[in-house]
Design an enzyme around this catalytic site. Structure first.
Site, PDB file in Angstrom:
ATOM      1  N   HIS A 141       0.826  -1.209   0.000  1.00 35.65           N
ATOM      2  CA  HIS A 141       0.000   0.000   0.000  1.00 35.65           C
ATOM      3  C   HIS A 141       0.862   1.261   0.000  1.00 35.65           C
ATOM      4  CE1 HIS A 141      -3.753   2.166   0.822  1.00 35.65           C
ATOM      5  NE2 HIS A 141      -3.023   2.955   1.582  1.00 35.65           N
ATOM      6  N   HIS A 145     -10.256   3.055  -0.134  1.00 33.32           N
ATOM      7  CA  HIS A 145     -10.313   2.555   1.235  1.00 33.32           C
ATOM      8  C   HIS A 145     -11.126   1.267   1.219  1.00 33.32           C
ATOM      9  CE1 HIS A 145      -9.582   4.133   5.523  1.00 33.32           C
ATOM     10  NE2 HIS A 145      -8.454   4.029   4.873  1.00 33.32           N
ATOM     11  N   ASN A 146     -10.710   0.362   0.323  1.00 35.29           N
ATOM     12  CA  ASN A 146     -11.508  -0.820   0.030  1.00 35.29           C
ATOM     13  C   ASN A 146     -11.527  -1.828   1.161  1.00 35.29           C
ATOM     14  OD1 ASN A 146     -11.672   0.389  -2.459  1.00 35.29           O
ATOM     15  ND2 ASN A 146     -10.089  -0.877  -3.389  1.00 35.29           N
ATOM     16  N   ASP A 187      -6.094   8.886 -10.740  1.00 34.50           N
ATOM     17  CA  ASP A 187      -6.660   7.550 -10.940  1.00 34.50           C
ATOM     18  C   ASP A 187      -6.582   6.710  -9.680  1.00 34.50           C
ATOM     19  OD1 ASP A 187      -3.979   7.081 -10.758  1.00 34.50           O
ATOM     20  OD2 ASP A 187      -3.727   6.314 -12.767  1.00 34.50           O
TER      21      ASP A 187
END
Lengths: 749, 227
Positions: free
Chosen positions: A55, A104-105, A510
């Site tokens: 991340h 923020h999946n 994106d």
């Protein structure tokens, strides 16, 4: 327990360390030992583990993301490019606009309300850290099947979280998307975008320079929430059976964030900071190492001065905590008192936790003992880089061969009519008002356009009426069929949406949502999408200014559809010239701009009527998109069209139904010569829009299209209270409204 | 000389800058008031704008009610100072007991943001004189704690004295008793309502309607006439 200081680590080289539990690989741990010339302390290991996570480090994606820089179009408007908290674009009149979309999946699946809320909070702080006042947010959301029981857990929580946080910050929510697909069942996508406005001279960067300058941590106290959020949560695949990871999700306090915004803007106004960074993923580890890495010197931090919510937190936990609503500023000593005074005014806790040094190390102390001594670049910017293997999946050919153009089509006018109703009522094509009405779109008093318009538009200067427009789009179905083209279609649609509203597209952000980088098929999708997007941005002249990559969006072996979400920002000199989607005036002429081909692969029709995904997505012609954009912008500026709607998923009929319902007027349509009624209504050929032209402007408008070589076909007139396809069928607005607006409340309310 | 209208900022207030703009659009002078400052800076009227003061923690408006600026506003209101409470400002006014009743969570439990139709039931207050009695206006509504409640006696009294200033027309968006959207005190100088007139003062912005401007022109005319 002995504090694991640098001294202690040197003396005990063979101590076993929990690097694997922290998400590091053997070779990564070995490299840390090599950099330091000893084993890392517990605190150092904590920092490296979060900063070298997928991340934070982009280790799998970096080699592909480079194209966005290498293929960046020359663009005078770009003031700050990739690498900072967010990109900054010149919009004229001395104004600069910053915007970014982030994911923020994973947290939103575990704990939907807090995951979504802190997603909004994080992107807002990124924008704030650039020196800008946040002026709007948008949320592209993707959920599992609409009738799945878990969707009823995830969706209401996410929507309440987006609203609960954003509404309380006073940021209008002006756009976004809501998409349903079974592929997102175990991996909902919660992307969040924020736009901010500042004057050129107010741009701030995340760097710590000037030995003796103070490091001030301000905002919320640090707690035990969100520890390891970026590493154990966002950088691994979920398994069905593992322990819940809920403690790795942060808990948001929007009230604190609102104070942080106003306090920070007042601090900016008095020019009190030399550098600033928000605390998001990887918390203090990230802020201190990135600030020091980007600056000219080193940094020394007394970690025991950090205000805590929980006094029992260890130094490692403090470094890894992702507690929200915190910022870190670099302040010259002469400004410290004034800085603290402004924080006091806003009831914001502020603490000097360290200072910039003239060395080149990041040094962190705990009650006088050194626990971190690292070269900051090795933590923040020189993490591992992987060239993951990638390969076109074996199933891709079969998927593309399963041609949607060959699906059974309606055999009668009656069936055609029924399929129109089926499609506009499908959860993906239905009105999302039930969701977006839970967001405040009016606050700040500058909202010119908000969803369901093609783009969200904000006035940024009350005297000159200068404004910006933003649209976000993505279509995982197209990208699954062909990731290169799918990424370009997302770009083209967002670009078209901005232009349809009358604004000139300038720049791109994106959010790339994909499966596991350790799966060569998902990695191929990612590589192809990056290539497509970079090539597309070059051709359209709109550089990527920043964004975010979210990998590991898969449950077990099953990845989500590759889902590049593209945000395009545009500028409009005079927002009074904006073009809305509503057909407001009866008698106006409807023109279809662009070419309609037989293109049904990945279409809304193929999903709504046949539950089918196969074939090829619509072809992309970016030269055509540019021309269409120029025509739409000219038409808006010169008052030649009163309404315009871009054509995308659902094709012409979806756009006409939406514009009719929004305006409260019907339309009579005529199938143009040479087109089949079904293809006319449902094809999703790109590069198209429908416009409503006042009769007095018809000649001028068609002359312009003719001179520029853009096909413009007269397809009907705004009239009556039904949508009618001449010689085929008619559907009253009431019936359309019931179908289009009834679906989502019936599923969720 | 034009009227000076104070706009209070509490921590967590959101619509203060919008309200200042609305005051300006109407032709009056907005004066920012800070929650910690008791001094009202000689303003002729005060607006308590919307937002989530103190995060709405404890109860919407419950903490703001104790701020220093409110002491002066409560005293002023009792002496006839015109006060308008919008949304969170209305909630603060009920907490101070300048207006009766309270606001509960919407009956559907969701935040709701929409263009809301209202009927003007009393055009004799300081803030509504520019409207016709019975006129229907549309202005944005946006809240989660918007359900007006009071006991039967208070409701009967409000109606008997003509102190219901606005009712929801067409559709009651939150379960407010007797469709009440806004009320006034007995003297007519203090008005509170849940919908947001400050978001409907420019045809370019928001819903494209300017139905909210009347609040600000009403008070301006009253103050200019009085001076």
């Amino acid at each position: 327990m002995t504090l694991d200081s640098v001294k202690h680590a040197t003396e005990t080289p063979d101590t076993e360390q929990p690097w694997a539990e922290l998400g590091l690989k053997q070779d990564e741990y070995d490299r840390i030992r090599e950099i330091l010339g000893r084993r890392p302390t517990g605190a150092e290991l904590a920092m490296y583990s979060v900063m070298w996570s997928e991340h934070c480090s982009y280790k799998s994606s970096k080699i592909h993301l480079r194209q966005f820089g290498e293929k960046a179009p020359a663009n005078d408007a770009l003031l700050v490019g990739i690498g900072e908290n967010a990109g900054v674009v010149d919009v004229g009149q001395g104004y600069a606009v910053t915007f970014k979309v982030e994911s923020h999946n994973h947290p939103s699946y575990i704990e939907p309300y807090q995951g979504a809320a802190t997603g909004v909070g994080g992107i807002v702080r990124d924008i704030l850290a650039m020196g800008a006042r946040p002026v709007a947010v948008m949320d592209p959301l993707r959920f599992g099947a609409p009738d799945h029981p878990d969707t009823k857990r995830v969706l209401p929580g996410v929507v309440a979280g987006v609203g609960g946080y954003g509404n309380c910050l006073g940021l209008p929510n002006i756009g976004g998307e809501v998409v349903f697909d079974a592929c997102y069942q175990g991996n909902p996508l919660v992307n969040a975008l924020c736009v901010g406005v500042m004057k050129h001279e107010d741009i701030h960067l995340a760097k710590a320079s000037g030995a003796g300058n103070k490091v001030i941590l301000y905002g919320a106290r640090t707690g035990g929430d969100g520890i390891g959020g970026v590493s154990v949560l966002a950088s691994e695949t979920f398994s069905d059976t593992g322990p819940t990871k809920r403690p790795a999700v942060q808990v948001g306090d929007p009230f604190q964030e609102k104070l942080l915004i106003e306090c920070t803007l007042e601090i900016f106004k008095e020019k009190l900071v030399a550098g600033i960074q928000d605390l998001g993923g990887a918390g203090l580890s990230c802020a201190t190492s990135e600030l020091a890495s980007a600056g000219s010197g080193g940094m020394r931090v007394e970690l025991d001065t950090v205000p805590l919510r929980d006094a029992t937190l260890s130094p490692e936990e403090i470094l890894m905590s992702e507690s929200q609503e915190r910022m870190c500023a670099i302040v010259e000593p002469r400004y410290v008192d004034r800085f603290l005074e402004i924080c006091e005014k806003w009831d914001v806790i502020a603490t000097v936790i360290g200072e910039v040094t003239d060395g080149d190390r990041l040094e962190i102390f705990w009650h006088g003992e050194q626990i971190v001594d690292v070269p900051p670049r090795t933590v923040a910017h020189e993490g591992p880089v992987y060239e993951r293997p990638y390969a076109r999946p074996a199933w891709q050919d079969a998927l593309q061969a399963d041609d949607a153009n060959k699906l059974p089509r309606p055999g009668s006018a009656e069936e055609l009519r029924a399929q129109v109703l089926t499609m506009v009522a499908h959860p993906n094509q239905a009105s999302k008002a039930w969701i977006t009405d839970q967001y405040d779109r009016f606050v700040q008093g500058n909202t010119v356009l908000a969803q369901p318009e093609d783009s969200g538009m904000i006035r940024i200067d009350e005297d000159t009426n200068l404004g910006v427009a933003v649209a976000t789009d993505g279509n995982g179905r197209y990208a699954k069929l062909d990731p290169y083209t799918g990424a370009q279609l997302a770009l083209a649609e967002a670009y078209r949406n901005v232009a349809t509203s009358g604004a000139k597209p300038l720049a791109v952000s994106d959010c790339l949502n994909f499966g596991s980088p350790e799966d060569p098929a998902a990695m191929w999708q990612f590589a192809e999408a990056c290539r497509g997007l970079a090539d597309g941005c070059l051709e359209l002249g709109t550089p990527v200014t920043g964004g975010n990559v979210s990998l590991y969006n898969q449950t077990g072996d099953v990845a989500i559809h590759p889902t590049p979400v593209v945000a395009v920002l545009g500028v409009i000199d005079d927002v009074t010239r904006r073009t809305p989607v509503a057909f407001k005036d009866q008698g106006q002429l409807l023109y279809l701009l662009g070419d309609t081909k037989e293109e049904l692969g990945g279409s809304a029709w193929s999903q709504a009527v046949h539950d089918h995904l196969g074939g090829l997505p619509p072809a992309v012609d970016l030269e055509r998109e540019k021309l269409l954009g120029e025509i739409l912008i000219s038409a808006s500026r010169d008052g030649m069209v009163d309404a315009a709607h871009d054509l995308s998923d659902g094709g012409l009929i979806q756009a006409v139904v939406e514009s009719c319902l929004r305006g409260g007027n019907g339309a009579r349509l005529v199938v143009p010569d040479g087109l089949d009624p079904f293809v006319f209504l449902f094809s999703e050929s790109a590069g198209r829009a429908v416009v409503s032209v006042p009769r007095s402007e018809e000649l001028r408008f068609t002359d312009m299209c003719g001179a520029r070589g853009l096909p413009a076909t007269r397809i009907g007139v705004v009239d009556g209270d039904a949508v009618e396809l001449q010689g085929e069928f008619g559907i009253t607005l009431d019936e359309l409204r019931t179908a289009h607006e009834g679906t989502i409340p019936a599923l969720l309310a | 000389m034009t009227a000076r209208i104070g706009v209070v900022t509490f921590p967590g207030t959101l619509d203060d800058r919008d309200t200042q703009r609305a005051v300006r659009v109407a032709g009056a002078e907005p004066v920012p008031l800070w929650h910690r400052d008791k001094d009202l800076h000689q303003v002729d009227a005060v607006v308590l704008p919307g937002g989530f003061s103190y995060g709405d923690y404890l109860r919407a408006g419950a903490i703001s009610r104790f701020s220093p600026v409110m002491e002066s506003i409560i005293a002023g209101a009792k002496d006839g100072l015109p006060v308008l409470g919008i949304c969170n400002g209305f909630q603060v006014l009920t907490e101070t007991h300048l207006l009766p009743g309270a606001m509960l969570r919407n009956n559907h439990l969701h935040f709701i943001c929409r263009d809301q139709k209202l009927r003007v039931e009393n055009n004799s207050t300081s803030w509504t004189a520019d409207y016709e009695q019975g006129q229907e206006i549309s202005i944005p509504l946006k809240n989660i704690d918007g359900r007006y409640v009071a006991d039967e006696r208070v409701l009967d009294e409000l109606e008997a004295e003509g102190r219901v200033v606005f009712r929801y027309a067409d559709w009651n968006p939150n379960g407010s008793l007797r469709d009440i959207a806004g009320i006034t005190n007995a003297a007519g100088n203090v008005v509170g309502l849940m919908p947001h007139p400050e978001h409907a003062v420019e045809s370019l912005i928001g819903t494209g309607r300017t139905d909210g401007l009347g609040f600000f022109t009403s008070i301006l005319k009253k103050l200019v006439h009085a001076s």
